[in-house]
Design an enzyme around this catalytic site. Sequence first.
Site, PDB file in Angstrom:
ATOM      1  N   CYS A   2       0.829  -1.209   0.000  1.00  0.00           N
ATOM      2  CA  CYS A   2       0.000   0.000   0.000  1.00  0.00           C
ATOM      3  C   CYS A   2       0.868   1.266   0.000  1.00  0.00           C
ATOM      4  CB  CYS A   2      -0.945   0.073   1.178  1.00  0.00           C
ATOM      5  SG  CYS A   2      -2.014  -1.341   1.340  1.00  0.00           S
ATOM      6  N   ARG A  27       3.577   0.070  -5.079  1.00  0.00           N
ATOM      7  CA  ARG A  27       3.341  -0.490  -3.746  1.00  0.00           C
ATOM      8  C   ARG A  27       2.010  -1.243  -3.650  1.00  0.00           C
ATOM      9  NH1 ARG A  27       6.565   0.882   0.107  1.00  0.00           N
ATOM     10  NH2 ARG A  27       4.995   0.374   1.651  1.00  0.00           N
ATOM     11  N   TRP A  74      -2.914  -2.615  -1.755  1.00  0.00           N
ATOM     12  CA  TRP A  74      -2.598  -4.001  -2.094  1.00  0.00           C
ATOM     13  C   TRP A  74      -3.291  -4.825  -1.023  1.00  0.00           C
ATOM     14  CZ3 TRP A  74       0.152  -8.262  -0.110  1.00  0.00           C
ATOM     15  CH2 TRP A  74       0.488  -9.249  -1.045  1.00  0.00           C
ATOM     16  N   ASN A 100      -1.168   1.420   5.911  1.00  0.00           N
ATOM     17  CA  ASN A 100      -0.342   0.421   5.244  1.00  0.00           C
ATOM     18  C   ASN A 100       0.150  -0.538   6.319  1.00  0.00           C
ATOM     19  OD1 ASN A 100       1.682  -0.907   3.782  1.00  0.00           O
ATOM     20  ND2 ASN A 100       3.130   0.758   4.028  1.00  0.00           N
ATOM     21  N   GLY A 101      -0.078  -1.832   6.136  1.00  0.00           N
ATOM     22  CA  GLY A 101       0.374  -2.799   7.138  1.00  0.00           C
ATOM     23  C   GLY A 101      -0.792  -3.594   7.680  1.00  0.00           C
ATOM     24  N   GLU A 482      17.428 -17.055 -10.571  1.00  0.00           N
ATOM     25  CA  GLU A 482      16.975 -15.678 -10.790  1.00  0.00           C
ATOM     26  C   GLU A 482      16.285 -15.555 -12.156  1.00  0.00           C
ATOM     27  OE1 GLU A 482      16.260 -13.295  -9.187  1.00  0.00           O
ATOM     28  OE2 GLU A 482      16.317 -11.544 -10.463  1.00  0.00           O
ATOM     29  N   LYS A 486      12.321 -14.402 -12.763  1.00  0.00           N
ATOM     30  CA  LYS A 486      11.936 -13.295 -13.656  1.00  0.00           C
ATOM     31  C   LYS A 486      10.881 -13.775 -14.651  1.00  0.00           C
ATOM     32  CE  LYS A 486      13.134 -10.509 -11.986  1.00  0.00           C
ATOM     33  NZ  LYS A 486      14.007 -10.475 -10.833  1.00  0.00           N
ATOM     34  N   GLU A 489       7.437 -14.360 -12.843  1.00  0.00           N
ATOM     35  CA  GLU A 489       6.710 -13.237 -12.258  1.00  0.00           C
ATOM     36  C   GLU A 489       6.171 -12.235 -13.264  1.00  0.00           C
ATOM     37  OE1 GLU A 489      10.557 -10.717 -10.528  1.00  0.00           O
ATOM     38  OE2 GLU A 489       8.665 -10.545  -9.505  1.00  0.00           O
ATOM     39  N   HIS A 505      17.514 -36.801 -11.339  1.00  0.00           N
ATOM     40  CA  HIS A 505      16.923 -37.436 -10.156  1.00  0.00           C
ATOM     41  C   HIS A 505      15.409 -37.223 -10.106  1.00  0.00           C
ATOM     42  CE1 HIS A 505      20.837 -38.599  -8.670  1.00  0.00           C
ATOM     43  NE2 HIS A 505      21.263 -37.390  -9.037  1.00  0.00           N
ATOM     44  N   LYS A 604       5.648  -4.127  -5.373  1.00  0.00           N
ATOM     45  CA  LYS A 604       7.089  -3.909  -5.319  1.00  0.00           C
ATOM     46  C   LYS A 604       7.658  -4.157  -3.933  1.00  0.00           C
ATOM     47  CE  LYS A 604      11.081  -2.616  -6.884  1.00  0.00           C
ATOM     48  NZ  LYS A 604      11.797  -3.680  -7.608  1.00  0.00           N
TER      49      LYS A 604
HETATM   50  C1  AGP Z   1      11.860  -9.891  -7.673  1.00  0.00           C
HETATM   51  O1  AGP Z   1      11.762  -9.491  -8.972  1.00  0.00           O
HETATM   52  C2  AGP Z   1      10.793  -9.489  -6.767  1.00  0.00           C
HETATM   53  N1  AGP Z   1      10.236  -8.260  -6.985  1.00  0.00           N
HETATM   54  C3  AGP Z   1      10.963  -9.906  -5.311  1.00  0.00           C
HETATM   55  O2  AGP Z   1      11.369 -11.236  -5.299  1.00  0.00           O
HETATM   56  C4  AGP Z   1      11.904  -9.059  -4.412  1.00  0.00           C
HETATM   57  O3  AGP Z   1      13.232  -9.251  -4.771  1.00  0.00           O
HETATM   58  C5  AGP Z   1      11.648  -9.457  -2.949  1.00  0.00           C
HETATM   59  O4  AGP Z   1      10.314  -9.180  -2.631  1.00  0.00           O
HETATM   60  C6  AGP Z   1      12.576  -8.770  -1.979  1.00  0.00           C
HETATM   61  O5  AGP Z   1      12.422  -7.393  -2.001  1.00  0.00           O
HETATM   62  P1  AGP Z   1      13.478  -6.441  -1.326  1.00  0.00           P
HETATM   63  O6  AGP Z   1      14.759  -6.623  -2.046  1.00  0.00           O
HETATM   64  O7  AGP Z   1      12.913  -5.068  -1.479  1.00  0.00           O
HETATM   65  O8  AGP Z   1      13.605  -6.861   0.114  1.00  0.00           O
END
Ligand code: AGP
Length: 609
Positions: A2, A27, A74, A100-101, A482, A486, A489, A505, A604
Amino acid sequence: MCGIVGYIGEKKAVPVLIGGLQKLEYRGYDSAGVAVFDQGVIEVRKFKGRLAVLEQHLQKESLNGSLGIGHTRWATHGEPSDVNSHPHTNCSGDIAVVHNGIIENYMQIKSMLIEKGYVFVSETDTEVLAHYIDFYYHGDLVEAVKQVLAKIRGSYAFAVISRREPDKMVCVRKENPLIVGAGVGENFIASDIPAILNHTRNIYLLNENELAVIEKEKITFFDEEGKEVKKDIFEVNWDVSAAEKGGYEHFMIKEINEQPKAVKDTMTSRVLEDADGIKLDKFSLTKEQLEKFNKIYIVACGTAFHAGMVGKYVIEKLAKITVEVDIASEFRYRDPIVDDKTLTIIISQSGETLDTLAALKEAKKKGSRILSIVNVVGSSIARESHDVLYTWAGPEIAVASTKAYTTQLIALYEIALYMAGLKGTMTAQEINAIKDEMLKLPKMVEDALKHKETLQKFATRNSNAKDVFFLGRGIDYAIAMEGSLKMKEISYVHSEAYAAGELKHGTIALIEQGTIVLAVLTQDELYEKMVSNVKEVKARGAFVFAIAKEGNHEVESVADYTMYIPKVADILAPVVAVIPLQLLAYYMAVEKGCDVDKPRNLAKSVTVE
Ligand code: AGP
């Protein structure tokens, strides 16, 4: 999650709030709303959907007040809907809150308030705040908020306005970000700096449990005990355009392209050509202090965790210290063996990820020294740590992390080399040799970016792929993880990352005619083994796209397509090899028409558990 924005001054609040919320959509973006004090009443407008829905409504019917709070949501408690959107109000509509929270004990408070006759309309925990503040309100908003703070549990940042005191906004933060912007005859609050950067560069960073009373001409801060505190202004020196798209179609591709600079900036003043060793800003250890640590824990989430996996390889190899890597949400609940002989390295782009912050606190409580690698200056994780090594990636807006990852890797190399020098596990010449290679990375990343067109074509041809497998060995396995994240997501293509030797395996059963396999082969020592693994999947019908270093051509005769990255030192390869994987995920997502910067179900900054 949020985003919160607030304004008090002479201007119309709505454009300031909307402008700010636009910068905070990363956010959360399932609904948005504003509450504005206008002609003696608080007007609330809030709608499910993207911010654009709210904007359209406000264009038809303007609100003219100069005090307002806004929110982009969110969802946590209650599905995205108009009624669950923020702001929330008390029954009479006199008090409006954005939050937020999570308020953990909201159910108990809600039951008590219902017994007292309060009527709830939403499923949210936030609505409890509005009614609870009303419950304690006897003509003094600050006092009522203080009473509420003494009773609620959880992690939150919230802002409140009252019809009966339209000269102020009151806000607090606990484990969620909130900053205050100081203007002339006007003041602001926001979850993040870009939201108000068009208006002011003078920022106050709220500490944990601090409360701020924001008036037009005055800002007053109180600590947890209710004592007034004086705070210093933090002047933002980066440019607002750094947080905008700058001609690119998406933030993600802009941020991918910014990596040569971000990598270079993260080495500035630390990796110097004409000086021995590594300088780590204010972080310093003596040899004795370092030797006291018998273990390093690296703790993070998502992409930052993947950077941590590379960190393990690198620190163990160069500095010969045992490193464990853990996912923050696991670490915090499993009573890890951590004490004053453990150094905990926390990695986070935002510095606000709730699980990571909680893991940090857990390690700190157990006596561990905390060194964090953080991108956002002044964020909660940075402030809670004993030492901070900032990544100088600049603001990362796209939900998919790219430049934060490569700069986190740079920070980890710096730490590993620093420790290796201190412990004497490497000679000065050996350290300088790696430093020289590191200084070539910005150019190598630039060269790797030149593969854009090929990757775009590959994405066009394969955008209907159901599954993609990413294979690697050693450090390449970490890159594969990684790359796979990507892909999942942003393009919503199912993908798996596998340690290539582990494939047989079980998982190799999934390989059939045409299955796409991305094989990463950057490690000279493991190259032959990887070529064998490529042969294994080829024999089962896979379509293999290999990523190898210039000069290592053997795989070309086995794979369907081989892409070469510059001849980078094995240990530094992740910084360069991840570039094609980021680009591939990006072009797949574009080809499929996905919302690249705001993928579904994600936000984010993950400031909830
Ligand atoms: C990756 O593309 C994501 N957006 C997510 O995995 C992110 O890296 C993770 O939420 C950690 O966020 P931070 O680095 O802000 O702690």
